[in-house]
Design an enzyme around this catalytic site. Sequence first.
Site, PDB file in Angstrom:
ATOM      1  N   MET A  15       0.827  -1.212   0.000  1.00 45.50           N
ATOM      2  CA  MET A  15       0.000   0.000   0.000  1.00 45.50           C
ATOM      3  C   MET A  15       0.863   1.264   0.000  1.00 45.50           C
ATOM      4  O   MET A  15       0.612   2.204  -0.757  1.00 45.50           O
ATOM      5  CB  MET A  15      -0.939   0.008   1.212  1.00 45.50           C
ATOM      6  CG  MET A  15      -2.011  -1.048   1.182  1.00 45.50           C
ATOM      7  SD  MET A  15      -3.103  -0.933  -0.240  1.00 45.50           S
ATOM      8  CE  MET A  15      -4.131   0.460   0.207  1.00 45.50           C
ATOM      9  N   SER A 130      -9.214   2.502   0.766  1.00 42.67           N
ATOM     10  CA  SER A 130      -9.740   1.277   0.163  1.00 42.67           C
ATOM     11  C   SER A 130      -9.429   1.230  -1.322  1.00 42.67           C
ATOM     12  O   SER A 130      -9.385   2.254  -1.991  1.00 42.67           O
ATOM     13  CB  SER A 130     -11.250   1.204   0.370  1.00 42.67           C
ATOM     14  OG  SER A 130     -11.752   0.052  -0.275  1.00 42.67           O
ATOM     15  N   GLY A 132      -7.168  -1.528  -2.433  1.00 49.08           N
ATOM     16  CA  GLY A 132      -6.056  -2.466  -2.601  1.00 49.08           C
ATOM     17  C   GLY A 132      -4.887  -1.835  -3.339  1.00 49.08           C
ATOM     18  O   GLY A 132      -4.761  -0.607  -3.422  1.00 49.08           O
ATOM     19  N   LYS A 185     -14.709   3.338   7.282  1.00 45.69           N
ATOM     20  CA  LYS A 185     -14.000   2.301   6.509  1.00 45.69           C
ATOM     21  C   LYS A 185     -14.412   0.909   7.002  1.00 45.69           C
ATOM     22  O   LYS A 185     -14.581  -0.021   6.208  1.00 45.69           O
ATOM     23  CB  LYS A 185     -12.482   2.499   6.633  1.00 45.69           C
ATOM     24  CG  LYS A 185     -11.628   1.360   6.055  1.00 45.69           C
ATOM     25  CD  LYS A 185     -11.778   1.240   4.569  1.00 45.69           C
ATOM     26  CE  LYS A 185     -10.943   0.229   3.832  1.00 45.69           C
ATOM     27  NZ  LYS A 185     -10.174  -0.771   4.405  1.00 45.69           N
ATOM     28  N   HIS A 188     -17.738   0.169   5.608  1.00 49.26           N
ATOM     29  CA  HIS A 188     -17.509  -0.153   4.184  1.00 49.26           C
ATOM     30  C   HIS A 188     -17.133  -1.633   4.055  1.00 49.26           C
ATOM     31  O   HIS A 188     -17.680  -2.364   3.221  1.00 49.26           O
ATOM     32  CB  HIS A 188     -16.391   0.742   3.616  1.00 49.26           C
ATOM     33  CG  HIS A 188     -15.764   0.206   2.369  1.00 49.26           C
ATOM     34  ND1 HIS A 188     -14.825  -0.800   2.386  1.00 49.26           N
ATOM     35  CD2 HIS A 188     -15.941   0.522   1.071  1.00 49.26           C
ATOM     36  CE1 HIS A 188     -14.463  -1.093   1.147  1.00 49.26           C
ATOM     37  NE2 HIS A 188     -15.124  -0.299   0.328  1.00 49.26           N
ATOM     38  N   ASN A 189     -16.207  -2.090   4.878  1.00 50.98           N
ATOM     39  CA  ASN A 189     -15.771  -3.485   4.791  1.00 50.98           C
ATOM     40  C   ASN A 189     -16.906  -4.441   5.160  1.00 50.98           C
ATOM     41  O   ASN A 189     -17.059  -5.493   4.544  1.00 50.98           O
ATOM     42  CB  ASN A 189     -14.566  -3.730   5.707  1.00 50.98           C
ATOM     43  CG  ASN A 189     -13.294  -3.168   5.129  1.00 50.98           C
ATOM     44  OD1 ASN A 189     -13.326  -2.223   4.340  1.00 50.98           O
ATOM     45  ND2 ASN A 189     -12.164  -3.712   5.515  1.00 50.98           N
ATOM     46  N   GLU A 192     -19.121  -4.672   2.311  1.00 55.59           N
ATOM     47  CA  GLU A 192     -18.442  -5.517   1.310  1.00 55.59           C
ATOM     48  C   GLU A 192     -18.724  -7.000   1.608  1.00 55.59           C
ATOM     49  O   GLU A 192     -19.038  -7.771   0.697  1.00 55.59           O
ATOM     50  CB  GLU A 192     -16.949  -5.204   1.396  1.00 55.59           C
ATOM     51  CG  GLU A 192     -16.047  -5.981   0.482  1.00 55.59           C
ATOM     52  CD  GLU A 192     -14.580  -5.617   0.749  1.00 55.59           C
ATOM     53  OE1 GLU A 192     -14.256  -4.411   0.827  1.00 55.59           O
ATOM     54  OE2 GLU A 192     -13.760  -6.532   0.910  1.00 55.59           O
ATOM     55  N   LYS A 262     -10.514 -11.296   7.636  1.00 57.99           N
ATOM     56  CA  LYS A 262      -9.457 -10.633   8.402  1.00 57.99           C
ATOM     57  C   LYS A 262      -9.993  -9.902   9.621  1.00 57.99           C
ATOM     58  O   LYS A 262      -9.234  -9.330  10.389  1.00 57.99           O
ATOM     59  CB  LYS A 262      -8.717  -9.644   7.497  1.00 57.99           C
ATOM     60  CG  LYS A 262      -7.630 -10.301   6.662  1.00 57.99           C
ATOM     61  CD  LYS A 262      -6.805  -9.248   5.974  1.00 57.99           C
ATOM     62  CE  LYS A 262      -5.441  -9.742   5.567  1.00 57.99           C
ATOM     63  NZ  LYS A 262      -4.722  -8.716   4.803  1.00 57.99           N
ATOM     64  N   HIS A 453     -39.218  -8.510  35.301  1.00 61.95           N
ATOM     65  CA  HIS A 453     -38.517  -7.432  34.595  1.00 61.95           C
ATOM     66  C   HIS A 453     -39.440  -6.283  34.183  1.00 61.95           C
ATOM     67  O   HIS A 453     -38.976  -5.300  33.622  1.00 61.95           O
ATOM     68  CB  HIS A 453     -37.796  -7.999  33.364  1.00 61.95           C
ATOM     69  CG  HIS A 453     -36.631  -8.863  33.734  1.00 61.95           C
ATOM     70  ND1 HIS A 453     -35.578  -8.413  34.492  1.00 61.95           N
ATOM     71  CD2 HIS A 453     -36.368 -10.178  33.479  1.00 61.95           C
ATOM     72  CE1 HIS A 453     -34.704  -9.393  34.676  1.00 61.95           C
ATOM     73  NE2 HIS A 453     -35.166 -10.476  34.075  1.00 61.95           N
TER      74      HIS A 453
HETATM   75  P1  NBP Z   1       1.459  -4.745   5.825  1.00 61.42           P
HETATM   76  O1  NBP Z   1       0.168  -4.698   6.555  1.00 61.42           O
HETATM   77  O2  NBP Z   1       1.978  -6.054   5.385  1.00 61.42           O
HETATM   78  O3  NBP Z   1       2.567  -3.997   6.708  1.00 61.42           O
HETATM   79  C1  NBP Z   1       3.877  -3.906   6.246  1.00 61.42           C
HETATM   80  C2  NBP Z   1       4.565  -2.706   6.837  1.00 61.42           C
HETATM   81  O4  NBP Z   1       4.429  -2.701   8.262  1.00 61.42           O
HETATM   82  C3  NBP Z   1       6.047  -2.742   6.551  1.00 61.42           C
HETATM   83  O5  NBP Z   1       6.494  -1.429   6.369  1.00 61.42           O
HETATM   84  C4  NBP Z   1       6.611  -3.356   7.825  1.00 61.42           C
HETATM   85  O6  NBP Z   1       7.963  -3.029   8.051  1.00 61.42           O
HETATM   86  C5  NBP Z   1       5.727  -2.686   8.843  1.00 61.42           C
HETATM   87  N1  NBP Z   1       5.751  -3.357  10.145  1.00 61.42           N
HETATM   88  C6  NBP Z   1       5.335  -4.584  10.502  1.00 61.42           C
HETATM   89 BR1  NBP Z   1       4.612  -5.830   9.366  1.00 61.42          BR
HETATM   90  N2  NBP Z   1       5.497  -4.852  11.797  1.00 61.42           N
HETATM   91  C7  NBP Z   1       6.056  -3.744  12.290  1.00 61.42           C
HETATM   92  C8  NBP Z   1       6.471  -3.389  13.590  1.00 61.42           C
HETATM   93  N3  NBP Z   1       6.317  -4.207  14.619  1.00 61.42           N
HETATM   94  N4  NBP Z   1       7.023  -2.170  13.759  1.00 61.42           N
HETATM   95  C9  NBP Z   1       7.161  -1.329  12.724  1.00 61.42           C
HETATM   96  N5  NBP Z   1       6.780  -1.606  11.452  1.00 61.42           N
HETATM   97  C10 NBP Z   1       6.228  -2.799  11.248  1.00 61.42           C
HETATM   98  O7  NBP Z   1       1.410  -3.768   4.524  1.00 61.42           O
HETATM   99  P2  NBP Z   1       0.240  -3.362   3.541  1.00 61.42           P
HETATM  100  O8  NBP Z   1      -0.472  -4.567   3.008  1.00 61.42           O
HETATM  101  O9  NBP Z   1       0.835  -2.395   2.583  1.00 61.42           O
HETATM  102  O10 NBP Z   1      -0.809  -2.594   4.459  1.00 61.42           O
HETATM  103  C11 NBP Z   1      -0.491  -1.422   5.188  1.00 61.42           C
HETATM  104  C12 NBP Z   1      -1.707  -1.016   5.978  1.00 61.42           C
HETATM  105  O11 NBP Z   1      -2.772  -0.730   5.054  1.00 61.42           O
HETATM  106  C13 NBP Z   1      -2.241  -2.116   6.907  1.00 61.42           C
HETATM  107  O12 NBP Z   1      -2.828  -1.548   8.033  1.00 61.42           O
HETATM  108  C14 NBP Z   1      -3.319  -2.780   6.062  1.00 61.42           C
HETATM  109  O13 NBP Z   1      -4.286  -3.437   6.853  1.00 61.42           O
HETATM  110  C15 NBP Z   1      -3.886  -1.579   5.313  1.00 61.42           C
HETATM  111  N6  NBP Z   1      -4.521  -1.888   4.034  1.00 61.42           N
HETATM  112  C16 NBP Z   1      -4.037  -2.851   3.227  1.00 61.42           C
HETATM  113  C17 NBP Z   1      -4.674  -3.115   2.010  1.00 61.42           C
HETATM  114  C18 NBP Z   1      -4.142  -4.170   1.073  1.00 61.42           C
HETATM  115  O14 NBP Z   1      -4.829  -4.460   0.074  1.00 61.42           O
HETATM  116  N7  NBP Z   1      -2.979  -4.735   1.325  1.00 61.42           N
HETATM  117  C19 NBP Z   1      -5.793  -2.359   1.628  1.00 61.42           C
HETATM  118  C20 NBP Z   1      -6.227  -1.344   2.469  1.00 61.42           C
HETATM  119  C21 NBP Z   1      -5.604  -1.116   3.674  1.00 61.42           C
HETATM  120  P3  NBP Z   1       9.122  -4.050   7.582  1.00 61.42           P
HETATM  121  O15 NBP Z   1       9.247  -3.866   6.115  1.00 61.42           O
HETATM  122  O16 NBP Z   1      10.287  -3.603   8.337  1.00 61.42           O
HETATM  123  O17 NBP Z   1       8.650  -5.434   7.937  1.00 61.42           O
END
Ligand code: NBP
Length: 484
Positions: A15, A130, A132, A185, A188-189, A192, A262, A453
């Site tokens: 993201m 939202s 992806g 949001k 929204h989910n 969905e 999730k 009651h």
């Molecule tokens: P992820 O949810 O997989 O998170 C990856 C990022 O979080 C990396 O930068 C990672 O750093 C960091 N991270 C983790 Br994992 N644990 C950490 C910790 N303990 N301390 C600090 N940093 C940490 O990435 P994403 O899929 O791009 O999603 C990002 C956010 O957006 C999430 O909240 C997700 O739920 C939300 N979201 C995702 C989507 C989708 O389609 N994927 C859609 C909408 C919203 P590192 O590289 O050092 O491990």
Amino acid sequence: MEKKADIGLIGLAVMGENLVLNMESKGFSVAVFNRSTNKVDSFVNGRGKGKNIIGTRSLEELVGSLKSPRKVMLMVKAGKPVDDFIELLIPHLDKGDIIIDGGNTHFPDTNRRTAYLESKGLLYIGTGVSGGEEGALLGPSIMPGGSKTAWPFVKDIFQSIAAKVDDGTPCCDWVGENGAGHFVKMVHNGIEYGDMQLICEAYQVMNDLLEMSADEMHEVFKEWNKGELDSYLIEITRDILGFKDDDGKPMVDKILDTAGQKGTGKWTGVTALDLGVPLTLIGESVFSRCLSAQKDERVVASKILTGPKPSFTGDKKQMIEDLRKALLASKIVSYAQGYVLMRAAAEEFGWHLNNGGIALMWRGGCIIRSVFLGKIKEAFDKNPELNNLLLDDYFKAKIMDADASWRRVVAAATVNGIPVPALSSALSYFDGYRCKRLPANLLQAQRDYFGAHTYERIDKPRGEFFHTNWTGRGGTTASTTYNV
Ligand code: NBP
């Protein structure tokens, strides 16, 4: 002096990277940081190469490279990583600087963080994003809430990168105070989940009762996508049903029937229970995923428990049209319930939600995007105080038009032993909502019988409570009256 960046972004996963590229493509300079700094190097030397992107290797460097007021957006895993980064950022920030959380955060965390950061003179935005990976790059739906004074500083960036509807309006506007953005949001989910479950039930009726092939169903969804059901989820269902595996057989038939989740649908359901809002369709959609996940148990039960063998002798074309109308009517109920939940939350948390604006934010860029949402926007534009979408003239007419079809579908599925929890719970909600007298009179009598009651009477003013000594053995002492 080195040029400073418009915004900083922490979290270069799927993201984060795509949002950075989206911002840069709209003319904003972005400074980036990631916990594992090797990802900063690979990004700035890879997809970010030659672009207006500054790679930084410490939070101090990141914050130091930003224009004031500094805007730092977190796109990291929701939960503790967000709290950890907030604590690490605070010492580097000045009054009026802004932290933005764009992850899938549970709204109570955003309520808490907004209050915490405001107490330190900082501003906080919790925003739903939202769409992806593709949405992040080309135009997501963005739902920001939190410290309202922060909004003018990020508005231009957010609205520039957001999806646009046909007339160019961005699918991003200010949602409301503290956790309102993440709340919307979450809903929204949940919606969905409901939309997907409804489509799956229509698919099962076509498959099991009408014995249609994937190709035939592909054609039906193609037609449906040309009318009032036109939406991203109908569109991808059309494509999925037309997709063949290497052996030429439909791919969909090869996929194991256990659904994953999730947790955002569950959060929506739990919040509805907490606020006392009947969010039946989303609730059934979450439970349907849970039941599907009990695959081994269902296989055993299928050999022990019997039911009717589906058989259809009627007009197939009519049943397909009935299904279309049943799906539309149920979808109206689902959105009606979702909006009632948002209204209840707004009252509970003191938010000022713009209901029409929310429909517009969902109109493009996100998974539930559809033509239908334009009609919701119109309904709230006509009457911002609308209690329930079912009472709007347009939706009322659609439900009335679908009524007989809806009942035929639920009846046929039930008679033939095909589960349709979302379609049928939507119909039950509709029948309950339009019912002047429900059997809760008997329920109150039962509660009074076993627990003293108390109840209210139809021939006395509201708020006066009575107790009856039903058995002749109990006393006259009533239990305390309270609502949960
Ligand atoms: P992820 O949810 O997989 O998170 C990856 C990022 O979080 C990396 O930068 C990672 O750093 C960091 N991270 C983790 Br994992 N644990 C950490 C910790 N303990 N301390 C600090 N940093 C940490 O990435 P994403 O899929 O791009 O999603 C990002 C956010 O957006 C999430 O909240 C997700 O739920 C939300 N979201 C995702 C989507 C989708 O389609 N994927 C859609 C909408 C919203 P590192 O590289 O050092 O491990």
